[in-house]
Design a protein around this motif. Structure first.
Motif: not given
Ligand code: TXA
Ligand code: MG
Length: 351
Positions: A39, A71, A185, A234
């Motif tokens: 991404t 991740h 993503s 965010g």
């Protein structure tokens, strides 16, 4: 701090593995490494080490209430950090992992609050980029990584972009060349009763519906009313923004061209440096300012891929004001427009 940039070179497997091992050593020791994903580039730290996660916030200048994505590289590791995996999330993982999908779960206590911005939930993604996968495996299984930009700037789609923002702030950047997708993503929240899309991305609501049936879209994503706050912390910040003012122009193609020509001419006459974002199809119709093609309307993936790079190029050229066509195409267009509207602070001229 000196920042080392290690280039991953196709075919040089032994050297590449050594570079990834060196990066993993930094991560295991609590340091930061930027690395490519499919991404955007991520800024990684050991997700289970609170002090390491805190360094990410410092390096990016990121507000501490904005949680990080963890991740992973295999499903077994998911079970160790979340309290339960709803069956629908499991189906999503089967379809879209590894890939540009992040899912939110209730977290186990092993995941520190420093990583989740104080939340009891954790965002998890299994990236498909081979360098990301090798690095996660070598670093112990869990890398917390936001996009590797300074907070508020466009996400990096090249290692050079990371270097501009992070040089001197982190010990290493793994350079894996240009990313494939170019937008962050898709985020889907599975911690509530009904799955909800918190951030649009390459995986669209329609693709998700085909796998698990109906899903909700966070009302904060589409609200005109700024009091309706997005659920992903965010998404409430001004984001993806270039230094220049960005204005989107929306309407029929000829009218958009006419309006942008007029606006760019006026801006130049008032002493500003103007930029124009068009497409391969439309660029030859523009007359004024620095004109760039973002890609072709025949393949919207090209538009997603070049968006952040173009915004950064305009910054390098000290452009004061950018006029752009808008791209609300049916598929990844939703995600492109979500990012563009934020970069533009919602300044849209309808023609
Ligand atoms: O494609 C991507 O997702 C990239 C690459 C590096 O994997 N990462 C990325 O991370 O875009 P970042 O930090 O720039 O964006 C993460 C978003 C933020 O909007 C954050 O608020 C949200 O995910 N988020 C993370 N954990 C969350 C949680 N537990 N609940 C709600 N939102 C969460
Ligand atoms: Mg980001």
């Amino acid at each position: 701090m000196k920042t080392i940039i290690e280039k991953i070179i196709e075919g040089e497997e032994v050297q590449n593995q050594q570079k990834i091992e060196a990066a993993a050593r930094i991560l295991r020791g609590g340091g930061l490494v930027a690395f490519p994903t499919e991404t955007v580039y991520g800024l990684g730290a050991d997700a289970l080490n609170p002090a390491a996660s805190e360094k990410i916030y410092q390096a990016k200048g990121r507000p501490s209430d904005n949680p990080l994505i963890v991740h992973i590289f295999c499903m077994e590791d998911l079970e160790k950090i979340v309290t339960q995996i709803p069956p629908m999330a499991r189906k999503m993982a089967e379809h879209f992992w590894p890939g540009p999908l992040t899912m939110i779960f209730e977290k186990q206590s092993i995941v520190p609050m420093e990583t989740t911005g104080g939340l009891n939930t954790v965002a998890v993604r299994m990236p498909s980029h081979p360098v990301a996968q090798d690095l996660i495996r070598a670093a112990g299984g869990y890398i917390a990584a936001p996009s590797a930009n300074t907070s508020g700037k466009p996400s990096p789609t090249l290692a050079e972009h990371v270097a501009v923002d992070m040089d001197g702030r982190i010990p290493m950047i793994l350079d894996g060349g240009a990313v494939g997708i170019g937008l962050e993503s898709t985020i889907v929240d599975f911690s509530g009763e009904v799955p909800m899309v918190l951030r649009p991305g390459y995986i669209t609501p329609d693709m998700i519906r085909e796998v698990i049936g109906d899903i909700q879209i966070d009302p904060g994503l589409v609200a005109e009313d700024s009091n309706v706050r997005p659920k992903a912390p965010g998404m409430k910040y001004k984001h993806y923004a270039p230094e220049a003012e960005l204005i989107l122009v929306n309407g029929a193609q000829e009218k958009v061209q006419e309006a942008i020509n007029h606006l760019a001419k006026e801006a130049i006459e008032s002493g500003k440096t103007a930029g124009v974002i068009g497409t391969d199809e439309s660029c030859c119709g523009y007359r004024y300012g620095i004109i760039k093609s973002i890609g072709t309307r025949a393949d919207e993936d090209t538009i997603a891929k070049h968006l952040y790079g173009i915004l950064r190029e305009f910054d390098r050229e000290n452009v004061d004001i950018i006029y752009s066509e808008s791209f609300s195409t049916p598929r990844i267009g939703q995600a492109i427009m979500n990012r563009m509207l934020k970069a533009a602070g919602h300044q849209v001229i309808e023609v």
